[in-house]
Motif scaffolding. Structure first.
Motif, short mmCIF file in Angstrom:
data_model
loop_
_atom_site.label_atom_id
_atom_site.label_comp_id
_atom_site.label_asym_id
_atom_site.label_seq_id
_atom_site.Cartn_x
_atom_site.Cartn_y
_atom_site.Cartn_z
N VAL A 44 0.86 -1.17 0.00
CA VAL A 44 0.00 0.00 0.00
C VAL A 44 0.90 1.23 0.00
O VAL A 44 1.86 1.30 0.76
CB VAL A 44 -0.89 0.03 1.26
N ALA A 45 0.60 2.19 -0.85
CA ALA A 45 1.36 3.44 -0.87
C ALA A 45 0.85 4.34 0.25
O ALA A 45 -0.16 5.02 0.12
CB ALA A 45 1.20 4.13 -2.23
N HIS A 46 1.52 4.27 1.40
CA HIS A 46 1.14 5.06 2.56
C HIS A 46 2.41 5.33 3.38
O HIS A 46 3.17 4.40 3.63
CB HIS A 46 0.12 4.29 3.41
N PRO A 47 2.65 6.56 3.78
CA PRO A 47 3.88 6.84 4.54
C PRO A 47 3.88 6.12 5.89
O PRO A 47 2.87 6.10 6.59
CB PRO A 47 3.84 8.36 4.73
N THR A 48 5.00 5.49 6.20
CA THR A 48 5.17 4.78 7.47
C THR A 48 6.56 5.06 8.02
O THR A 48 7.48 5.42 7.27
CB THR A 48 5.01 3.26 7.28
#
Length: 72
Positions: A44-48
């Motif tokens: 998933v393209a999500h900042p972590t």
């Protein structure tokens, strides 16, 4: 983590509907750490934060994992 035990999902068996398209489906693993699960899923393209990921897995896999742990 060196001792992961598959409790839900996993490779699709021959003759079954391969929803993943490649035979290597989202998977939930039990870990040696109490209360912790390891998840293999779709990126998933999500900042972590560094060293963390967010993955997508089908809801049914989490239900299967809960049954595998005796939670349901």
């Amino acid at each position: 983590m060196d001792e992961l035990r598959m409790i839900a999902g996993g490779p699709c068996r021959s003759g079954e509907d391969d929803k993943c398209g490649n035979g290597d489906c989202p998977t939930v693993y039990a870990t040696p750490e109490p209360g912790m699960l390891a998840i293999q899923g779709y990126d998933v393209a999500h900042p972590t934060p560094e060293g963390e990921s967010v993955v997508l897995i089908p809801e049914g896999i989490l239900k299967e994992a809960a049954r595998g742990r005796g939670w349901l």
